[in-house]
Each structure stands twice: as structure tokens, then as C-alpha cells.
Design a protein around this motif. Sequence first.
Motif, PDB file in Angstrom:
ATOM      1  N   UNK A 137      24.222   3.932 -42.981  1.00  0.00           N
ATOM      2  CA  UNK A 137      23.124   3.584 -42.071  1.00  0.00           C
ATOM      3  C   UNK A 137      21.909   4.462 -42.361  1.00  0.00           C
ATOM      4  N   UNK A 138      20.756   3.826 -42.505  1.00  0.00           N
ATOM      5  CA  UNK A 138      19.527   4.542 -42.835  1.00  0.00           C
ATOM      6  C   UNK A 138      18.413   4.130 -41.881  1.00  0.00           C
ATOM      7  N   UNK A 139      17.285   4.763 -42.004  1.00  0.00           N
ATOM      8  CA  UNK A 139      16.134   4.481 -41.139  1.00  0.00           C
ATOM      9  C   UNK A 139      15.472   3.168 -41.559  1.00  0.00           C
ATOM     10  N   UNK A 140      14.922   2.448 -40.594  1.00  0.00           N
ATOM     11  CA  UNK A 140      14.164   1.244 -40.908  1.00  0.00           C
ATOM     12  C   UNK A 140      13.093   1.559 -41.953  1.00  0.00           C
ATOM     13  N   UNK A 159      13.110   8.723 -34.834  1.00  0.00           N
ATOM     14  CA  UNK A 159      14.043   9.753 -34.358  1.00  0.00           C
ATOM     15  C   UNK A 159      14.738   9.415 -33.031  1.00  0.00           C
ATOM     16  N   UNK A 160      14.224   8.429 -32.298  1.00  0.00           N
ATOM     17  CA  UNK A 160      14.894   8.026 -31.063  1.00  0.00           C
ATOM     18  C   UNK A 160      15.869   6.902 -31.409  1.00  0.00           C
ATOM     19  N   UNK A 161      17.158   7.056 -31.127  1.00  0.00           N
ATOM     20  CA  UNK A 161      18.177   6.094 -31.580  1.00  0.00           C
ATOM     21  C   UNK A 161      18.069   4.740 -30.900  1.00  0.00           C
ATOM     22  N   UNK A 162      18.740   3.751 -31.508  1.00  0.00           N
ATOM     23  CA  UNK A 162      18.773   2.413 -30.918  1.00  0.00           C
ATOM     24  C   UNK A 162      20.176   1.826 -30.993  1.00  0.00           C
ATOM     25  N   UNK A 163      20.299   0.584 -30.513  1.00  0.00           N
ATOM     26  CA  UNK A 163      21.601  -0.072 -30.455  1.00  0.00           C
ATOM     27  C   UNK A 163      22.183  -0.311 -31.838  1.00  0.00           C
ATOM     28  N   UNK A 164      21.330  -0.570 -32.828  1.00  0.00           N
ATOM     29  CA  UNK A 164      21.820  -0.803 -34.190  1.00  0.00           C
ATOM     30  C   UNK A 164      22.546   0.429 -34.720  1.00  0.00           C
ATOM     31  N   UNK A 165      22.020   1.621 -34.418  1.00  0.00           N
ATOM     32  CA  UNK A 165      22.685   2.849 -34.849  1.00  0.00           C
ATOM     33  C   UNK A 165      24.017   3.048 -34.156  1.00  0.00           C
ATOM     34  N   UNK A 202      26.531   0.636 -35.727  1.00  0.00           N
ATOM     35  CA  UNK A 202      26.921   1.076 -37.072  1.00  0.00           C
ATOM     36  C   UNK A 202      27.896   2.248 -36.998  1.00  0.00           C
ATOM     37  N   UNK A 203      27.650   3.181 -36.089  1.00  0.00           N
ATOM     38  CA  UNK A 203      28.540   4.333 -35.944  1.00  0.00           C
ATOM     39  C   UNK A 203      29.931   3.891 -35.502  1.00  0.00           C
ATOM     40  N   UNK A 204      29.987   2.953 -34.560  1.00  0.00           N
ATOM     41  CA  UNK A 204      31.289   2.452 -34.107  1.00  0.00           C
ATOM     42  C   UNK A 204      32.038   1.761 -35.232  1.00  0.00           C
ATOM     43  N   UNK A 205      31.323   0.966 -36.026  1.00  0.00           N
ATOM     44  CA  UNK A 205      31.951   0.295 -37.165  1.00  0.00           C
ATOM     45  C   UNK A 205      32.448   1.303 -38.205  1.00  0.00           C
ATOM     46  N   UNK A 235      20.166  10.978 -35.447  1.00  0.00           N
ATOM     47  CA  UNK A 235      19.641   9.841 -34.698  1.00  0.00           C
ATOM     48  C   UNK A 235      20.248   8.530 -35.154  1.00  0.00           C
ATOM     49  N   UNK A 236      20.651   8.464 -36.408  1.00  0.00           N
ATOM     50  CA  UNK A 236      21.157   7.212 -36.975  1.00  0.00           C
ATOM     51  C   UNK A 236      22.635   6.979 -36.688  1.00  0.00           C
ATOM     52  N   UNK A 237      23.331   8.017 -36.210  1.00  0.00           N
ATOM     53  CA  UNK A 237      24.727   7.892 -35.773  1.00  0.00           C
ATOM     54  C   UNK A 237      24.804   8.331 -34.307  1.00  0.00           C
ATOM     55  N   UNK A 238      24.256   7.546 -33.395  1.00  0.00           N
ATOM     56  CA  UNK A 238      24.099   8.021 -32.012  1.00  0.00           C
ATOM     57  C   UNK A 238      25.219   7.643 -31.058  1.00  0.00           C
ATOM     58  N   UNK A 239      26.379   7.257 -31.593  1.00  0.00           N
ATOM     59  CA  UNK A 239      27.455   6.769 -30.729  1.00  0.00           C
ATOM     60  C   UNK A 239      27.791   7.801 -29.645  1.00  0.00           C
ATOM     61  N   UNK A 240      27.559   7.475 -28.366  1.00  0.00           N
ATOM     62  CA  UNK A 240      27.808   8.457 -27.309  1.00  0.00           C
ATOM     63  C   UNK A 240      29.268   8.526 -26.896  1.00  0.00           C
ATOM     64  N   UNK A 241      29.615   9.609 -26.233  1.00  0.00           N
ATOM     65  CA  UNK A 241      30.936   9.727 -25.630  1.00  0.00           C
ATOM     66  C   UNK A 241      31.105   8.659 -24.538  1.00  0.00           C
ATOM     67  N   UNK A 242      32.342   8.297 -24.236  1.00  0.00           N
ATOM     68  CA  UNK A 242      32.567   7.350 -23.132  1.00  0.00           C
ATOM     69  C   UNK A 242      31.899   7.846 -21.849  1.00  0.00           C
ATOM     70  N   UNK A 243      31.221   6.933 -21.170  1.00  0.00           N
ATOM     71  CA  UNK A 243      30.529   7.281 -19.936  1.00  0.00           C
ATOM     72  C   UNK A 243      29.078   7.660 -20.119  1.00  0.00           C
ATOM     73  N   UNK A 244      28.661   7.843 -21.389  1.00  0.00           N
ATOM     74  CA  UNK A 244      27.266   8.150 -21.696  1.00  0.00           C
ATOM     75  C   UNK A 244      26.620   6.883 -22.253  1.00  0.00           C
TER      76      UNK A 244
END
Length: 419
Positions: A66-69, A86-92, A95-98, A122-131
Motif C-alpha cells: 500500500x502506497x500514497x495516492x 498523512x491523515x489515513x482513510x478507509x482504503x488504508x 489494505x491493512x486488514x487484507x 498513515x498507510x497502515x492505519x488499522x485500529x484496535x477493536x473499539x477504535x
Amino acid sequence: MEPRALLQQMFEAAVASARPQECIPKHLPAPPAGKTVVIGAGKASAAMARAFEEAWQGEIAAGLVVTRYGYEVPCRRIEIVSAAHPVPDLAGCAAAARMLELVRGLKPEDLVICLISGGGSALLPLPLPGVTLAQKQELSRQLLNCGASISEINCVRRHLSAIKGGRLAAACHPARVITLAISDVPGDSPADIASGPTVADATTCADALAIVRRYGISLPGHLQEILLSGAGESVKPGDPRLQEEDYRLVATPQRALEAAAQVAAGHGVAAQILSDRIEGEARDVGKVMAGVALQVARRSQPFAPPCVLLSGGETTVTVRGSGRGGRNVEFLLSVGIALNGADGIHALAADTDGVDGREEIAGAYLSPDSLQRGWQLGINPKLSLDDNDGHGFFQALGDSLVTGPTFTNVNDFRAVLII
């Protein structure tokens, strides 16, 4: 050579030294008995994936990077996904979950190649459960604007992440993991490059909470509880799941500065590398660097001109005004104000990834007449600095440095030339 051209040539040499096609092939292992899986994240990760594909002698069973747009590089066997920085999004997040799913169920004879570079946090922003992602986005904005160092920012990130702080490598167990990393952090600490998804982390939830409190970061109650309870603890040194982890730095800020120094020497200018890990408020660093440059120009101490003062690292900008920030242009504007038009001193400061702050501008060039030209345009340099508007100042002068994506990132490059 004209000062601006020399400084730009030095910057280009620094960037070229860290390009993946130059540094990746030198660090490849032998193909494994089992299968090879390639993963990664960062502004340089797509270019690293291409370089890996071209140099790798074995098969590639699967790959996801995963890279920056705007930093995409087409690959044949490795999938390239784009996300926000630098602010993450749903695509990141997706990708992290995959990526975590891709590496589960591997065997000891398998090999995971992890391609990591700056921007990976920022590109791997998968949060902990509950976040939630929205909470991560707001936290990112606060961290980026509060003046915290990159080490402090990444400490907080690691303890609210489901993939950083060694968790990605732990998910690869029992496969062997080799990380090929391009460093963008002062000191080249693996735990801080992309927040260390494949390395053990010695910092704690308590450390992260102390940083949050130090900078007055506003956290929702359940995020504070994660840090207070220790539920966000990262993977610690000695964890058996990371015994097969092998971390290789393929490009660093120091090597980039050395490449720039060679260019200067070729033009008869002595290059003095002051440090590859300077941190602090950009405007404060600028004042200090201007003071050193004036001592060189007027007293030939501690170096005699002609010479160029080189430094790297990552300064910070505490955004208090309405400008766009950008640590390299803030540094340069501070240097210019402190020099006040001193003859014979020129400077260039830029981010080697081509993006200074949130702008698609790498940095800028400062000449002895920059402040005078600003005044002639009706721009007060000190007010621009107070407003964190270095980009506006240098754009008005036509002195912005725009490179487009460089496909690498070894942090800031600063050169002050005294002739």
C-alpha cells in the motif's frame, strides 16, 4: 556553477541514492524452500515492489503493498493499493486488514518480504477493536499539529493499532520475515520507521499516554482506557513470534547526505555533514543554522568558505497560524530572517519524498535577496513565519521546489551554501 543549480543537483543526488532500484537488489536473500509472500507500506513501497520483482530470482506466491495516492508504480505479481497520507482513510484500513489475512497460516519454510518506508504509519492505519477510523483521523491531525517529534507520534500510533508495533510480524509467525526498509526517521530506529510493524517495541501504553497528556491531545474516553489499562500493548522484545525477523536498512538519511557531499566536492566545495538526525521546531533549527552560517562567512569558523553545511532529520512545526505549515519552508524562512540578506549565503531545504507537510511541494530555495523580493511584493517575512506560511512566501517568489513523487523517502534534506 550557479548556487541554485549546485544546491538542486546535490538534492537530486541525495534522492537518487535512496531510489529503490539502486538499493533493493543489494539486500535480497536467497529464495526459500517454501513460498515467498511480499507485503509492505510507505511512499516508496510501490517502487520498492517493482525493484524487488525485477531483481528476485524466485517465485512470488502473493503480494500486497500500500502506497500514497500518486505514488503508484505498476507491478506484475505484487498488487499495489493506494491510500491517504498523512491523515489515513478507509482504503488504508482495508489494505491493512487484507495484509494481515494474507500472511496468516504460513509455514516455517515460507518467507515474507516486508517493504517498509516513510509514510507507512498513515498507510497502515488499522485500529484496535473499539477504535474507529474517524477517531484515528482526528488523532492524526492533532499529533501532526502539536509539535510532537516523529518518535512521540509513532509511539502513540503503535499503541492504538492492530498492525503496528510488531503485530504484522507476529501475524506472519512461524514464517521467516525479512524487512527491507528505507529510513525516514532520525536515528534510523526500526520501531519508528512506519511505526515498526515488523519489530518489537520497547515503549509502553504508559509512554503513549504520557505523550498524549504532554501535548494536550484530546482523546475519547475509551481510547484513554485502552492506554490506561494496557490493552493496547505492542509486541515486546523477546517475543518468540519475532525470533525469525531480519531487519535490513537499504537506504538512510546519512547515505543520502554523503551522496550530496560528493557532488559538492566535485565542484570544489567542501561539504560538512553536521548531522543526519536534527530535530526540534523548524524555526528554532533555522536560527541556529543561520548563526553557524554567519560564523563561517565572517570568521571562517568552524569551516572556511566555500563550503556547504548539510543536515538531515525531521524537524517539527507547531501550527498556530492559518498557513499551510511545512517544516522545510518554515526552516528556510527562519534562516532567511536570521541572515537578513547576508551576502554569499544560499540555502535549499526539501523533503526527499517530494511533499513538505501536506503540500505537493518538496521545499524551496533561499537566496540573499529573498527577503527583499518578498518586501517588494508586499509580503512581510516575519508575519509569514508567524502565520506558518512558508509555502505562501516562497511560492510568491517563484522559489518553491516541486519534484512530483520521488518514490523514496529519507526525510529532510537541508543544505546551506556559503561562498
